[in-house]
Design an enzyme around this catalytic site. Structure first.
Site, PDB file in Angstrom:
ATOM      1  N   HIS A   1       0.887  -1.157   0.000  1.00  0.00           N
ATOM      2  CA  HIS A   1       0.000   0.000   0.000  1.00  0.00           C
ATOM      3  C   HIS A   1       0.927   1.210   0.000  1.00  0.00           C
ATOM      4  CE1 HIS A   1      -2.370  -3.059   2.235  1.00  0.00           C
ATOM      5  NE2 HIS A   1      -3.418  -2.480   1.706  1.00  0.00           N
TER       6      HIS A   1
ATOM      7  N   ASP B   1       2.386   1.753   3.320  1.00  0.00           N
ATOM      8  CA  ASP B   1       3.320   0.748   3.854  1.00  0.00           C
ATOM      9  C   ASP B   1       4.750   1.204   3.531  1.00  0.00           C
ATOM     10  OD1 ASP B   1       1.134  -0.913   4.473  1.00  0.00           O
ATOM     11  OD2 ASP B   1       1.220  -1.860   2.503  1.00  0.00           O
TER      12      ASP B   1
ATOM     13  N   MET C   1       2.535  -5.923  -7.689  1.00  0.00           N
ATOM     14  CA  MET C   1       1.246  -5.319  -7.353  1.00  0.00           C
ATOM     15  C   MET C   1       1.444  -4.180  -6.376  1.00  0.00           C
ATOM     16  SD  MET C   1      -1.186  -5.308  -4.666  1.00  0.00           S
ATOM     17  CE  MET C   1      -1.467  -6.825  -3.783  1.00  0.00           C
TER      18      MET C   1
ATOM     19  N   GLU D   1     -10.994  -6.250  -4.924  1.00  0.00           N
ATOM     20  CA  GLU D   1     -11.012  -7.258  -3.872  1.00  0.00           C
ATOM     21  C   GLU D   1     -12.241  -7.101  -2.991  1.00  0.00           C
ATOM     22  OE1 GLU D   1      -7.437  -7.608  -1.640  1.00  0.00           O
ATOM     23  OE2 GLU D   1      -8.400  -8.689   0.000  1.00  0.00           O
TER      24      GLU D   1
ATOM     25  N   LYS E   1     -14.869  -8.180   0.211  1.00  0.00           N
ATOM     26  CA  LYS E   1     -14.903  -8.689   1.593  1.00  0.00           C
ATOM     27  C   LYS E   1     -16.288  -8.364   2.138  1.00  0.00           C
ATOM     28  CE  LYS E   1     -12.383  -8.575   6.011  1.00  0.00           C
ATOM     29  NZ  LYS E   1     -11.267  -7.918   6.747  1.00  0.00           N
TER      30      LYS E   1
ATOM     31  N   GLU F   1      -9.923 -13.161  -2.264  1.00  0.00           N
ATOM     32  CA  GLU F   1      -9.131 -13.601  -1.109  1.00  0.00           C
ATOM     33  C   GLU F   1      -9.825 -14.759  -0.419  1.00  0.00           C
ATOM     34  OE1 GLU F   1      -7.223 -10.841   1.690  1.00  0.00           O
ATOM     35  OE2 GLU F   1      -8.043 -12.059   3.310  1.00  0.00           O
TER      36      GLU F   1
ATOM     37  N   HIS G   1     -11.811 -13.958   2.823  1.00  0.00           N
ATOM     38  CA  HIS G   1     -12.990 -13.105   2.633  1.00  0.00           C
ATOM     39  C   HIS G   1     -14.170 -13.898   2.091  1.00  0.00           C
ATOM     40  CE1 HIS G   1     -10.153  -9.401   2.250  1.00  0.00           C
ATOM     41  NE2 HIS G   1      -9.999 -10.067   3.380  1.00  0.00           N
TER      42      HIS G   1
ATOM     43  N   ASP H   1      -5.407 -13.421  -3.497  1.00  0.00           N
ATOM     44  CA  ASP H   1      -4.872 -13.313  -2.130  1.00  0.00           C
ATOM     45  C   ASP H   1      -5.053 -14.635  -1.419  1.00  0.00           C
ATOM     46  OD1 ASP H   1      -5.562  -9.864  -0.985  1.00  0.00           O
ATOM     47  OD2 ASP H   1      -4.134 -10.712  -2.418  1.00  0.00           O
TER      48      ASP H   1
ATOM     49  N   ASP I   1     -11.711 -11.872  10.089  1.00  0.00           N
ATOM     50  CA  ASP I   1     -10.716 -12.109   9.041  1.00  0.00           C
ATOM     51  C   ASP I   1      -9.384 -12.504   9.679  1.00  0.00           C
ATOM     52  OD1 ASP I   1      -9.414  -9.980   6.346  1.00  0.00           O
ATOM     53  OD2 ASP I   1      -9.284 -12.126   6.718  1.00  0.00           O
TER      54      ASP I   1
ATOM     55  N   ASP J   1      -6.735 -14.143   8.277  1.00  0.00           N
ATOM     56  CA  ASP J   1      -5.520 -14.046   7.448  1.00  0.00           C
ATOM     57  C   ASP J   1      -4.455 -15.037   7.918  1.00  0.00           C
ATOM     58  OD1 ASP J   1      -5.797 -10.417   7.078  1.00  0.00           O
ATOM     59  OD2 ASP J   1      -6.721 -12.063   5.962  1.00  0.00           O
TER      60      ASP J   1
ATOM     61  N   ASP K   1      -1.704 -12.944   1.353  1.00  0.00           N
ATOM     62  CA  ASP K   1      -2.161 -11.800   2.147  1.00  0.00           C
ATOM     63  C   ASP K   1      -2.516 -12.343   3.530  1.00  0.00           C
ATOM     64  OD1 ASP K   1      -4.770  -9.259   1.921  1.00  0.00           O
ATOM     65  OD2 ASP K   1      -3.007  -9.486   3.186  1.00  0.00           O
TER      66      ASP K   1
HETATM   67  C1  DIG Z   1      -7.079  -6.979   2.858  1.00  0.00           C
HETATM   68  O1  DIG Z   1      -7.328  -8.310   2.580  1.00  0.00           O
HETATM   69  C2  DIG Z   1      -6.603  -6.254   1.638  1.00  0.00           C
HETATM   70  C3  DIG Z   1      -5.543  -5.266   1.993  1.00  0.00           C
HETATM   71  O2  DIG Z   1      -4.583  -5.974   2.720  1.00  0.00           O
HETATM   72  C4  DIG Z   1      -4.997  -4.895   0.651  1.00  0.00           C
HETATM   73  O3  DIG Z   1      -5.568  -3.699   0.245  1.00  0.00           O
HETATM   74  C5  DIG Z   1      -5.396  -5.992  -0.264  1.00  0.00           C
HETATM   75  C6  DIG Z   1      -4.228  -6.377  -1.107  1.00  0.00           C
HETATM   76  O4  DIG Z   1      -4.074  -7.729  -1.242  1.00  0.00           O
HETATM   77  N1  DIG Z   1      -5.955  -7.033   0.618  1.00  0.00           N
HETATM   78 MN    MN Z   2      -8.073 -10.625   4.725  1.00  0.00          MN
HETATM   79 MN    MN Z   3      -6.435  -9.222   0.755  1.00  0.00          MN
END
Ligand code: DIG
Ligand code: MN
Ligand code: MN
Length: 388
Positions: A55, A58, A89, A182, A184, A218, A221, A246, A256, A258, A288
């Site tokens: 990001h 980041d 990316m 993406e 969620k 993802e 998600h 992801d 979430d 992760d 991710d």
């Molecule tokens: C959350 O799952 C999102 C953020 O971490 C980011 O914007 C995106 C990139 O993979 N996934």
């Molecule tokens: Mn996530």
């Molecule tokens: Mn993600």
């Protein structure tokens, strides 16, 4: 025993925010020290990753001075050169700063919507500067806690206007960028708009430049939404929209998490890896995810190594499944086609319809056929459990 060493051709990538996660959560503060972007690149180089994503904030803190930003970029660029890592990316943080507390592109405040566009354009510039070819949009705050606050149709229109504007910006700048949306379903908002990959696929078709826009599904998600992740990925792939992915893992019905890839639902992870490898997906395998809060940075390296190792083990299991004679014999039997129905499929014609309406079927006999899926699934389990 095969070689599960990650190699560049595997295209394993991690976000700076993943291995850089300091382990804070809603109920606890950070447990790991801050690492600079350059330090994180060296860590990823050490564990064998192919690429690193970020990001905007980041890499460059939101309140960094131009001089600080240049110093960070210089150090980051050197780390990339030293390790050979690429930046496939990039994305924008449109969710951390308080200004985005009610969303970014869908905020009720036009100043926030305009600032979100400005921030995203600048972040796109930064991503392109480091070679990114995929640009992800995760609308973590694009949603509501109370639907008294926002008209969902207006929210969709605002989101569409923003995406159309940014597609035009990429074209105007002649950026070689593909956008990946993406989804969620919730968290951090009570409900997030476009909650699943399926919603995103529909939304993309309403844009001015749908050819520029795909999805970044993802695992966690879609699992949060109770959806079979591989089916959503397959639908995106079939639509030519799987621009990024992801990878992580998730217990159903929870926040979430992760988690490290494949650490919770190994069977779902197997079918996903099998799908990606069977169709020849050429994109990044982006993890991710983040290490448990219990871990120090040696544990973070264990986490990153584990993501890649499990992927490679499952890739080998998928090849074993595809080569297994009994599995393949069962699949051939299951999908047997004597051609007797072929005349009824394909393009419609009145003659075809009339013939099909007149066709006799032994419904009872057909319904009594045993399909041997129990045997097929147990063979799959035997392969996954390493006893075949
Ligand atoms: C959350 O799952 C999102 C953020 O971490 C980011 O914007 C995106 C990139 O993979 N996934
Ligand atoms: Mn996530
Ligand atoms: Mn993600």
């Amino acid at each position: 025993m095969s070689d599960y060493t990650p190699k560049p051709e595997h295209k394993f990538t991690f976000g700076l925010w993943t291995v850089g996660s300091r382990g804070s959560d809603p109920f606890g503060s950070a447990v790991r020290p801050h690492k600079s972007p350059a330090e994180l690149v060296y860590l990823l180089g050490e564990v064998g990753a192919y690429g690193v994503n970020f990001h905007d904030n980041d890499l460059i803190p939101i309140d960094a001075t131009p001089a600080e930003a240049e110093a960070i970029k210089k150090e980051f660029r050197k780390a990339l050169a030293d390790t050979g890592l690429t930046v496939p990316m990039a994305t924008t943080n449109l969710f951390s700063d308080p200004i985005f507390k009610d969303g970014a592109f869908t905020s009720n405040d036009p100043k926030v919507r305009a600032y979100a566009l400005q921030k995203t354009m600048r972040a796109m510039d930064l991503g392109v500067e480091f070679g990114a070819k995929v640009y992800v949009f995760w609308g973590g705050r694009e949603g509501t806690e109370t639907d008294s606050s926002k008209n969902p149709v207006e929210a969709i229109k605002r989101m569409r206007e923003a995406m159309n504007f940014l597609c035009e910006y990429a074209l105007d700048q002649k950026y070689d960028l593909k956008f990946a949306l993406e989804a969620k379903p919730n968290e951090p908002r009570g409900d997030i708009y476009n909650p699943t990959t399926g919603h995103m696929l529909a939304f993309i078709e309403s844009l001015d430049h749908p050819e520029m826009v795909g999805v970044n599904p993802e695992v966690a998600h879609e699992h949060m939404a109770g959806i079979n992740f591989m089916h959503g990925v397959a639908q995106a792939w079939e639509a030519g929209k799987l621009f990024h992915i992801d990878l992580n893992d998730q217990y159903p019905g929870r926040y979430d998490q992760d988690l490290r890839f494949g650490s919770r639902d190994i069977k779902a992870a197997f079918y996903l890896v099998k799908f990606l490898e069977d169709v020849g997906y050429q994109g990044s395998r982006h993890f991710d995810a983040h290490a448990y809060r219990t871990e120090d940075f040696e544990g973070v390296k264990d986490f990153a190594r584990g993501c890649m190792r499990t992927y490679l083990i499952l890739k080998e299991k998928a090849a074993q499944f595809n080569a297994d004679p009994e599995v393949q014999a069962l699949l051939s039997e299951i999908n047997a086609d004597d051609g007797s129905m072929s005349a009824f499929f394909g393009k419609y014609s009145p003659e075809k319809a009339a013939a099909l309406k007149a066709q006799p079927f032994d419904r009872v006999a057909i319904g009594q056929r045993g399909l041997k899926y129990e045997r097929l699934d147990q063979l799959t389990m035997d392969i996954l459990l390493g006893v075949r």
